[in-house]
Design a protein around this motif. Sequence first.
Motif, mmCIF file in Angstrom:
data_model
loop_
_atom_site.group_PDB
_atom_site.id
_atom_site.type_symbol
_atom_site.label_atom_id
_atom_site.label_comp_id
_atom_site.label_asym_id
_atom_site.label_seq_id
_atom_site.Cartn_x
_atom_site.Cartn_y
_atom_site.Cartn_z
ATOM 1 N N PRO A 167 0.396 -0.730 -0.412
ATOM 2 C CA PRO A 167 -0.081 -0.030 -0.431
ATOM 3 C C PRO A 167 0.756 1.313 -0.072
ATOM 4 N N GLU A 168 1.981 1.338 0.508
ATOM 5 C CA GLU A 168 2.728 2.448 1.000
ATOM 6 C C GLU A 168 3.281 2.897 -0.638
ATOM 7 N N ILE A 169 3.396 2.278 -1.567
ATOM 8 C CA ILE A 169 4.102 2.051 -2.874
ATOM 9 C C ILE A 169 3.087 2.304 -3.819
ATOM 10 N N TYR A 170 2.082 1.847 -3.423
ATOM 11 C CA TYR A 170 1.057 1.297 -4.047
ATOM 12 C C TYR A 170 0.144 3.141 -4.185
ATOM 13 N N ASN A 171 -0.042 3.482 -3.470
ATOM 14 C CA ASN A 171 -0.966 4.679 -3.124
ATOM 15 C C ASN A 171 0.136 6.067 -4.016
ATOM 16 N N ILE A 172 1.108 5.655 -4.083
ATOM 17 C CA ILE A 172 2.107 6.720 -5.659
ATOM 18 C C ILE A 172 2.491 6.099 -6.387
ATOM 19 N N LEU A 173 1.450 4.953 -7.013
ATOM 20 C CA LEU A 173 1.737 4.418 -8.499
ATOM 21 C C LEU A 173 0.952 5.301 -9.350
ATOM 22 N N SER A 174 1.718 5.622 -10.112
ATOM 23 C CA SER A 174 0.689 6.018 -11.446
ATOM 24 C C SER A 174 0.560 5.390 -12.591
ATOM 25 N N GLU A 175 1.464 5.253 -13.184
ATOM 26 C CA GLU A 175 1.525 4.190 -14.262
ATOM 27 C C GLU A 175 2.428 2.968 -14.378
ATOM 28 N N ILE A 176 1.689 2.349 -15.015
ATOM 29 C CA ILE A 176 2.751 1.321 -15.285
ATOM 30 C C ILE A 176 3.078 0.672 -16.238
ATOM 31 N N ASN A 177 4.128 1.285 -17.930
ATOM 32 C CA ASN A 177 4.057 0.818 -19.058
ATOM 33 C C ASN A 177 4.587 -0.456 -19.088
ATOM 34 N N VAL A 178 3.900 -1.135 -20.185
ATOM 35 C CA VAL A 178 4.571 -2.424 -20.871
ATOM 36 C C VAL A 178 5.068 -1.630 -21.717
ATOM 37 N N THR A 179 6.207 -1.813 -22.679
ATOM 38 C CA THR A 179 7.090 -1.498 -23.731
ATOM 39 C C THR A 179 6.687 -2.214 -24.735
ATOM 40 N N ASN A 180 7.353 -2.443 -26.227
ATOM 41 C CA ASN A 180 6.212 -2.472 -27.001
ATOM 42 C C ASN A 180 7.490 -3.876 -26.958
ATOM 43 N N ASN A 181 9.304 -4.009 -26.524
ATOM 44 C CA ASN A 181 9.982 -4.779 -26.329
ATOM 45 C C ASN A 181 9.422 -5.379 -25.064
ATOM 46 N N GLY A 182 8.139 -6.019 -24.256
ATOM 47 C CA GLY A 182 7.797 -6.414 -23.355
ATOM 48 C C GLY A 182 8.284 -5.976 -21.932
ATOM 49 N N ASN A 183 9.056 -4.717 -22.303
ATOM 50 C CA ASN A 183 10.187 -4.518 -21.181
ATOM 51 C C ASN A 183 9.159 -4.087 -20.638
ATOM 52 N N ILE A 184 8.922 -3.748 -18.530
ATOM 53 C CA ILE A 184 7.553 -3.571 -17.670
ATOM 54 C C ILE A 184 8.733 -2.175 -17.264
ATOM 55 N N VAL A 185 8.035 -0.652 -17.246
ATOM 56 C CA VAL A 185 8.604 0.642 -16.200
ATOM 57 C C VAL A 185 7.698 0.729 -15.434
#
Length: 240
Positions: A167-185
């Motif tokens: 929760p302490e990190i999720y509450n400041i999590l704004s975006e989960i990006n799946v890049t074209n090459n399959g990496n996650i940022v």
Amino acid sequence: MSERKRGKGQLILMILIVIISFAVFMQSSFFNITKISVVGAKELGVNEVINLTDIKPGQNLFKVNIKEANENLKLHPWINEVNVKRKFPSTLEINLTEHTAVAVVIVENKYAVVEENGMILEYTDNLASVLIPIITGARMKEKITYGEQIQEEAILRALAIANKTPPEIYNILSEINVTNNGNIVVFLTNGLHIRLGSAKQAGENMERAIELLNELDTNIAEIAYIDLRFNGPPVISYGQ
């Protein structure tokens, strides 16, 4: 007629009178519903929940179909568990728990609000009121109905990251990006982004990132990015 038979007949008559009187009393206005209470509704409005039951004040408490009311409520995607019960003499109580929205997914020109397993809870046009992370880089191929599950693997991998985040990190999590090459940022609200690597690495690397953020003495607002894609110590870049 013997005294015993006469006494037995009178007893039976009295029992019948009591049963009939009670049956008539059950149909009286004394048991008409004057209050419908809803406990546990957060995303859904109280009136919306009540309307789903198809039960209205004024109906007799004994005549309402409790099983049908429960089944009607369970059809709504937001409702996880529900229990409708009578509280005599004149109250109907609806206790429910809702699914928890975990992320937003882009589909066509709308946004789909989804729970932890990828079930669609609702669609919205406005992100301003949605305070959960958005999944970008991966889109649903087509719009599906409320209550159905997303099948796209890339989106499910991103959801798995959201589910692993405390929760302490999720509450400041704004975006989960799946890049074209399959990496996650992942991006935090302060601008910090964490490069987790491939889908195979991402779950373990998210756990490493969380441990790292908890251990760092510095204010995380001073960190531009953390790169965990490679073997060895993480790369931490400070400043913008």
